[in-house]
Write an enzyme that holds these catalytic residues in place. Structure first.
Site, PDB file in Angstrom:
ATOM      1  N   GLU A 296       0.771  -1.247   0.000  1.00 13.01           N
ATOM      2  CA  GLU A 296       0.000   0.000   0.000  1.00 13.01           C
ATOM      3  C   GLU A 296       0.806   1.303   0.000  1.00 13.01           C
ATOM      4  OE1 GLU A 296      -4.218  -1.570   1.797  1.00 13.01           O
ATOM      5  OE2 GLU A 296      -3.064  -0.154   2.999  1.00 13.01           O
TER       6      GLU A 296
ATOM      7  N   GLU B 277      -4.999  -8.246  -0.609  1.00  8.80           N
ATOM      8  CA  GLU B 277      -5.738  -7.858   0.595  1.00  8.80           C
ATOM      9  C   GLU B 277      -7.104  -7.323   0.220  1.00  8.80           C
ATOM     10  OE1 GLU B 277      -3.451  -5.537   3.465  1.00  8.80           O
ATOM     11  OE2 GLU B 277      -5.237  -4.355   3.927  1.00  8.80           O
TER      12      GLU B 277
END
Length: 412
Positions: A178, A316
């Site tokens: 991320e 995810e």
């Protein structure tokens, strides 16, 4: 020297002879000259994964979709990740991949690299024993720039892991979780709020990747092993997946996902590289009304098209808001998972891991608070109940009409 001793010991035990140096993807017990995976296990079946075109494939070049779970931070959930829980995830939940989220900051790896690395290796080895894939996740979050000095240990970490596991077919790498614009979270009363921003573009991520990927691949080259799957994060918490194909696609550019941007080709020039995508159904969905558009920032439509352009791995996802909390969105998640299962422009099968197998009190957790200390691995939250059913359908072919409903299929 350690590798030489290991190979010698393996030969004495007869491990090298049990597969003759080949992995023929027919359910054989052994997958390399030095490593045995259980007969019929995912790794024994698929072998070394590779990218063919935009598709994740097995060693023989057949399309593969993995489905499994992600851990939370071990520092917060120390009782959740044991030999017993991993075995249950494989045998009862039907996972074929486990992602270990190694937080670098946030009370994680940087506090005690040796201790955290030892725990990670314990999990990697458990996955080998169970014959499932293990995704090693260098979990950057705050700061969100992989080039930040706080992540200076990345190259040494990946060199160590690649050297240790270059002869293992079950290890995959996620080199920067991320990437995002948050530089720091400095409010002790609201530690989740970003207090200082910066700019993180695809070019910054690529600069980092162009150091880390060769570091990993060099260790595999040294033992003559096929390069592993390496996943690279994308801007805005892995939402702007095609930033390498568009000039000006970055967090905070003020553009809708459908706005025209100049085309470019800044893809990474390595084999077996995939681009990471994350979604949380409460926030990443059909969009919202803005500037006269009823579906501003429609993530379904955007990703439907991206999956015809790039190899993508969803490492995810959650049924909640992006902070892991809030209401659960079952129908929206159905829509996402069906989109990842071939209902997209490229007919791509996209592998996915759910956030998270933990007993964290947030609603995205699969287990109820306190479950891990009591070893109650099936004391499930509503999110956990849903995901366990999905894994049984996707990986074991179970019939269950309560998940992945046809009525939730996305159409464009």
């Amino acid at each position: 020297m350690k590798k030489i001793l290991y190979f010698a010991a393996a030969a004495l035990l007869g491990l090298a002879s049990c597969c003759g140096g080949n992995n023929n993807n027919n359910g054989s017990t052994c997958c390399s000259d030095s490593v045995c995976y259980p007969e019929g296990s995912p790794v024994a079946k698929y072998g070394s994964l590779k990218v063919v075109g935009n598709q994740l494939c097995d060693e023989a070049g057949n399309p593969v979709q993995l489905a499994g779970m992600s851990t939370h931070g071990w520092q917060w959930c120390p009782d959740c990740y044991t030999a017993e829980s991993v075995e249950l995830l494989v045998k009862d939940w039907n996972i074929n991949i486990l992602r270990f989220a190694l937080y670098v900051e946030e009370e994680g790896y940087n506090t005690d690299p040796e201790k955290f690395r030892a725990k990670l290796c314990e999990i990697v080895d458990l996955c080998e024993k169970m014959g499932i894939y293990c995704l090693v996740d260098w979990h950057i979050l705050t700061p969100g720039n992989p080039l930040d000095p706080k992540y200076a240990g990345a190259q040494e970490f990946f060199q160590f892991m690649a050297n240790k596991y270059a002869n293992k077919k079950h290890v995959l790498f996620e080199i920067c979780n991320e990437p995002n614009n948050c530089l720091e979270k400095g409010d002790p009363e609201k530690p989740w709020v970003c207090t200082k921003d910066t700019i993180v573009t695809w070019d910054m991520i690529a600069e980092y990747a162009n150091t880390i990927i060769p570091t990993i691949q060099k260790e595999y080259d040294a033992v003559g092993a096929a390069h592993p799957i390496i996943m690279v994060g994308t801007p805005q918490w892995n939402q702007l997946v095609d930033a390498c194909l568009k000039e000006g696609m970055y967090q905070g550019n003020g553009k809708d996902l459908t706005d025209s941007l100049p085309a470019r080709d800044a893809r990474l020039q390595y084999d077996n590289v995939m681009y990471t995508f994350h979604f949380y159904s409460g926030e990443h969905n059909e969009g919202f009304e803005k500037d006269g558009k009823p579906d501003y920032y429609n993530m379904y439509s955007y990703m439907y098209d991206v999956l015809g352009k790039l190899p993508v791995f969803c490492s995810e996802f959650g049924l909640t808001n992006a902070d892991g909390n809030g209401d659960l969105h079952f129908d929206r998640t159905d829509k996402w998972l069906q989109l990842l299962s071939g209902n997209n422009a490229g007919k791509q099968l996209v592998s996915f891991c759910n956030w998270s197998f933990s007993d964290d009190p947030r609603s995205s957790s699969a287990l109820k608070p306190g479950a891990c200390a009591k070893k109650e691995w099936n004391d499930l939250t509503p999110s956990g109940e849903y995901v366990k059913k999905v894994l049984s359908v996707v990986n074991a072919g179970a019939a269950d009409s309560t998940v992945l409903k046809a009525s939730n299929l996305y159409t464009k």
